[in-house]
Design an enzyme around this catalytic site. Structure first.
Site, mmCIF file in Angstrom:
data_model
loop_
_atom_site.group_PDB
_atom_site.id
_atom_site.type_symbol
_atom_site.label_atom_id
_atom_site.label_comp_id
_atom_site.label_asym_id
_atom_site.label_seq_id
_atom_site.Cartn_x
_atom_site.Cartn_y
_atom_site.Cartn_z
ATOM 1 C CG ASN A 224 -1.843 1.181 1.286
ATOM 2 O OD1 ASN A 224 -2.414 1.555 0.258
ATOM 3 N ND2 ASN A 224 -2.025 1.769 2.454
ATOM 4 C CG HIS B 86 -0.633 6.202 4.779
ATOM 5 N ND1 HIS B 86 -2.016 6.236 4.802
ATOM 6 C CD2 HIS B 86 -0.220 7.050 5.742
ATOM 7 C CE1 HIS B 86 -2.405 7.065 5.762
ATOM 8 N NE2 HIS B 86 -1.345 7.575 6.345
ATOM 9 C CG ASP C 275 -3.039 3.627 6.906
ATOM 10 O OD1 ASP C 275 -3.036 3.053 5.797
ATOM 11 O OD2 ASP C 275 -3.864 4.494 7.219
ATOM 12 C CB SER D 72 5.193 5.312 4.252
ATOM 13 O OG SER D 72 5.526 6.391 5.093
HETATM 14 C C1 GRF Z 1 -2.667 9.097 -3.054
HETATM 15 O O1 GRF Z 1 -2.300 10.240 -2.344
HETATM 16 C C2 GRF Z 1 -2.510 7.896 -2.172
HETATM 17 O O2 GRF Z 1 -1.380 7.929 -1.380
HETATM 18 C C3 GRF Z 1 -3.764 8.042 -1.352
HETATM 19 O O3 GRF Z 1 -4.754 8.357 -2.298
HETATM 20 C C4 GRF Z 1 -4.153 9.075 -3.360
HETATM 21 C C5 GRF Z 1 -4.462 8.349 -4.626
HETATM 22 O O4 GRF Z 1 -4.103 9.036 -5.745
HETATM 23 N N1 GRF Z 1 -4.022 6.910 -0.530
HETATM 24 P P1 GRF Z 1 -4.194 8.363 -7.186
HETATM 25 O O5 GRF Z 1 -5.562 7.697 -7.310
HETATM 26 O O6 GRF Z 1 -3.071 7.381 -7.316
HETATM 27 O O7 GRF Z 1 -4.083 9.532 -8.123
#
Ligand code: GRF
Length: 216
Positions: free
Chosen positions: A112, A114, A150, A141
């Site tokens: 994932n 985050h 997370d 991260s």
């Molecule tokens: C990113 O900031 C990711 O870290 C968060 O949601 C956003 C997703 O962006 N969990 P995308 O869909 O990859 O443009």
């Protein structure tokens, strides 16, 4: 230690929205180190699905609104994922909390991203919370997914400064740029067989990553 895999790693990517991380992964790795077998969204009509279709990747929608509870949604989702027998499942802006059973099923083969310097700011609204807390630095991260939300072992982090005049939006833009750099990097390491999860510790080339980070 690393080996040179003989064929691209089969990957399934889960999204909920715009899919800019998905795009970075497609541009950097797809058709080379990895083969993205499918992209699955829990929301219909999102831009990420179009990004996948544009390059001929199969897409599915498993709409969480069609399920009465988390468990039945996760079961349906896993059925679609497992058709592709992926070596890695990538959560790229996938905004659903997963059941422990689902996480367990993919333990050691699910990553994932985050948008915070974990373990700081788990959960939502990370950019505003980092500003409100008066932090000087923020970041992103990549971590293995474990049952703790997370909270799984971190694989790679990137830092960005927080400026005095930052809003959550300007900070998010700065962080997102780093997301697009480090997520393909982490997935590339996994595809090269250099990264694994063992006893809840992330190992790079057999060495605990936490120790490497502490030595930064
Ligand atoms: C990113 O900031 C990711 O870290 C968060 O949601 C956003 C997703 O962006 N969990 P995308 O869909 O990859 O443009």
């Amino acid at each position: 230690m690393s080996r040179k895999p003989t064929r691209p790693l089969a990957v399934v990517i889960l999204i909920s929205g715009s899919g800019s991380n998905l795009q970075a992964i497609i541009d950097t790795l797809h058709g080379r180190e990895i083969d993205i077998k499918a992209v699955i969204s829990n929301r219909p009509g999102v831009l990420g699905l179009e990004r996948a279709q544009k390059v001929g990747i199969e897409t599915h929608v498993v709409d969480h609104k069609g399920f009465t509870d988390r468990r039945s949604f996760d079961t349906a989702l896993a059925q679609v994922i497992d058709r592709y027998q992926p070596g890695l499942v990538v959560l790229a802006g996938f905004m659903r909390i997963l059941t422990p059973e689902f996480v367990e099923h993919y333990l050691g083969r699910m990553l994932n991203i985050h948008p915070s310097l974990l373990p700081n700011f788990q959960g939502l609204n990370t950019h505003q919370r980092a500003i409100d807390a008066g932090m000087k630095e923020h970041g992103v991260s990549v971590h293995f997914v474990t049952p703790e939300l997370d909270g799984g072992p971190v694989v790679v982090r990137a830092k960005v400064p927080i400026h005095a005049d930052d809003s959550a939006e300007t900070l998010a833009t700065r962080v997102l740029k780093e997301e697009h750099r480090i997520y393909p990097e982490a997935i590339g390491l996994f595809a090269a067989d250099r990264l694994r999860l063992q006893d809840n510790v992330a190992l790079l080339d057999g060495h605990p990553i936490a120790q490497l980070a502490a030595a930064e």
